[in-house]
Design a protein around this motif. Sequence first.
Motif, PDB file in Angstrom:
ATOM      1  N   SER A  64       4.063 -10.385  -0.832  1.00  0.00           N
ATOM      2  CA  SER A  64       4.290  -8.941  -0.980  1.00  0.00           C
ATOM      3  C   SER A  64       5.747  -8.579  -0.704  1.00  0.00           C
ATOM      4  CB  SER A  64       3.375  -8.170  -0.024  1.00  0.00           C
ATOM      5  OG  SER A  64       2.020  -8.363  -0.364  1.00  0.00           O
TER       6      SER A  64
ATOM      7  N   TYR B 129       4.585  -0.365  -2.479  1.00  0.00           N
ATOM      8  CA  TYR B 129       3.351  -1.152  -2.626  1.00  0.00           C
ATOM      9  C   TYR B 129       2.184  -0.253  -3.036  1.00  0.00           C
ATOM     10  CZ  TYR B 129      -0.371  -4.466  -1.384  1.00  0.00           C
ATOM     11  OH  TYR B 129      -1.469  -5.294  -1.416  1.00  0.00           O
TER      12      TYR B 129
ATOM     13  N   PHE C 155      -0.222  -0.039  -6.665  1.00  0.00           N
ATOM     14  CA  PHE C 155      -1.674  -0.202  -6.726  1.00  0.00           C
ATOM     15  C   PHE C 155      -2.406   1.113  -7.003  1.00  0.00           C
ATOM     16  CE2 PHE C 155      -0.626  -4.252  -4.758  1.00  0.00           C
ATOM     17  CZ  PHE C 155      -1.455  -5.094  -5.476  1.00  0.00           C
TER      18      PHE C 155
ATOM     19  N   LYS D 125      -2.311   1.174 -10.652  1.00  0.00           N
ATOM     20  CA  LYS D 125      -3.172   0.121 -11.193  1.00  0.00           C
ATOM     21  C   LYS D 125      -4.653   0.434 -11.033  1.00  0.00           C
ATOM     22  CE  LYS D 125      -3.859  -4.898 -10.988  1.00  0.00           C
ATOM     23  NZ  LYS D 125      -3.415  -6.163 -10.379  1.00  0.00           N
ATOM     24  N   THR D 126      -5.024   1.010  -9.889  1.00  0.00           N
ATOM     25  CA  THR D 126      -6.445   1.229  -9.592  1.00  0.00           C
ATOM     26  C   THR D 126      -6.912   2.658  -9.865  1.00  0.00           C
ATOM     27  OG1 THR D 126      -6.008   1.806  -7.270  1.00  0.00           O
ATOM     28  CG2 THR D 126      -6.351  -0.531  -7.783  1.00  0.00           C
TER      29      THR D 126
ATOM     30  N   LYS E 198      -8.304   3.100  -3.300  1.00  0.00           N
ATOM     31  CA  LYS E 198      -8.288   1.728  -3.809  1.00  0.00           C
ATOM     32  C   LYS E 198      -6.938   1.059  -3.558  1.00  0.00           C
ATOM     33  CE  LYS E 198     -11.833   2.401  -7.352  1.00  0.00           C
ATOM     34  NZ  LYS E 198     -12.137   2.439  -8.808  1.00  0.00           N
ATOM     35  N   ALA E 199      -5.878   1.862  -3.576  1.00  0.00           N
ATOM     36  CA  ALA E 199      -4.546   1.313  -3.279  1.00  0.00           C
ATOM     37  C   ALA E 199      -4.484   0.834  -1.831  1.00  0.00           C
ATOM     38  CB  ALA E 199      -3.475   2.365  -3.544  1.00  0.00           C
TER      39      ALA E 199
ATOM     40  N   TYR F 255      -7.047  -0.053  -0.048  1.00  0.00           N
ATOM     41  CA  TYR F 255      -7.935  -1.219   0.011  1.00  0.00           C
ATOM     42  C   TYR F 255      -7.202  -2.486  -0.442  1.00  0.00           C
ATOM     43  CZ  TYR F 255     -12.194  -4.035  -0.462  1.00  0.00           C
ATOM     44  OH  TYR F 255     -13.154  -5.020  -0.323  1.00  0.00           O
ATOM     45  N   SER F 256      -6.292  -2.337  -1.394  1.00  0.00           N
ATOM     46  CA  SER F 256      -5.476  -3.474  -1.833  1.00  0.00           C
ATOM     47  C   SER F 256      -4.538  -3.925  -0.725  1.00  0.00           C
ATOM     48  CB  SER F 256      -4.651  -3.091  -3.075  1.00  0.00           C
ATOM     49  OG  SER F 256      -5.487  -2.766  -4.157  1.00  0.00           O
ATOM     50  N   TYR F 257      -4.143  -2.988   0.119  1.00  0.00           N
ATOM     51  CA  TYR F 257      -3.266  -3.311   1.259  1.00  0.00           C
ATOM     52  C   TYR F 257      -4.011  -4.145   2.286  1.00  0.00           C
ATOM     53  CZ  TYR F 257       0.984  -2.360   3.935  1.00  0.00           C
ATOM     54  OH  TYR F 257       2.182  -2.482   4.595  1.00  0.00           O
TER      55      TYR F 257
ATOM     56  N   PRO G   2      -8.165  -5.351   2.409  1.00  0.00           N
ATOM     57  CA  PRO G   2      -9.489  -5.209   1.794  1.00  0.00           C
ATOM     58  C   PRO G   2     -10.625  -5.040   2.797  1.00  0.00           C
ATOM     59  CG  PRO G   2      -8.791  -7.487   1.704  1.00  0.00           C
ATOM     60  CD  PRO G   2      -7.625  -6.706   2.245  1.00  0.00           C
TER      61      PRO G   2
END
Length: 260
Positions: free
Chosen positions: A193, A216, A220, A223-224, A229-230, A232-234, A236
């Motif tokens: 990252s 970051y 996301f 993307k999401t 959800k962003a 959650y990408s950081y 999960p």
Amino acid sequence: MNIFKKISLAGLIIFSSFNSNAQDKENNKNHENILPLISYLDTKGFRIDSLLEDSRFEIYPQIDTLFTKAPEIKINNLDEYKKKIAYDIKKEEIPKFIDNNLEKLLEAEKTYGIQKEVIASIIGIESNFGEIIGEYNPFNVYISLYSKDYKKNFSKIQIKELLKFCEKNELDIFYIKSSYAGAISYGQFLPSSLNLWFIGNDLYSMDNNILSVANYLSYFKKKTGNISKAVYSYNPSKLYVQAVLALAKDAEKEFKKTER
């Protein structure tokens, strides 16, 4: 020297010798386990022989067991999770953090479209607003995990990314501190990252971390499709997402009070 002292001394010598031999065997085993990693990194242009010989290099014996103690694994409800991360204290501290870093948070919010309270919340939960950077070294972490055949592919990728980041920014790899998972600085970024989203080359600049967290999340979110959800990408974990967004909401309420 009486007979009892002689026996005790002999026992001590034998015990020390046994410990030394056991340690040598363990070291040899660790070295054998990481030979494929050394070869792989060599093909990517990274020679780590000198790093492995550095006096600051060490294998963390129980590093793999720490992953099973993470709050996201052991806890299954939000109230317990909040207690574990000292949520109420962070709730009290986040307005001050926002006030002290307002200019950069507003810049990040404008540039990346991420609410300043969400950025502050993540930094608060990840590093207690920059107070905690970890007590491990990420190079040692990833070598240790690989040698123990735990998260092997993850470690292989992250150590390559770490070497890449350090080479690009001319950093002493042993200067860096991390969590037991190899997460680095106030935003607790993995090396992969760092290479993709970290802004600047000073790992311990709060300004850089604020912009990087926003960068970051912005990627996301696009993307999401949404901030949950962003986040959650950081990390999960549904509990993590709930805690981050709850803290951000509490911070927003407090910040609005001061604006009146």
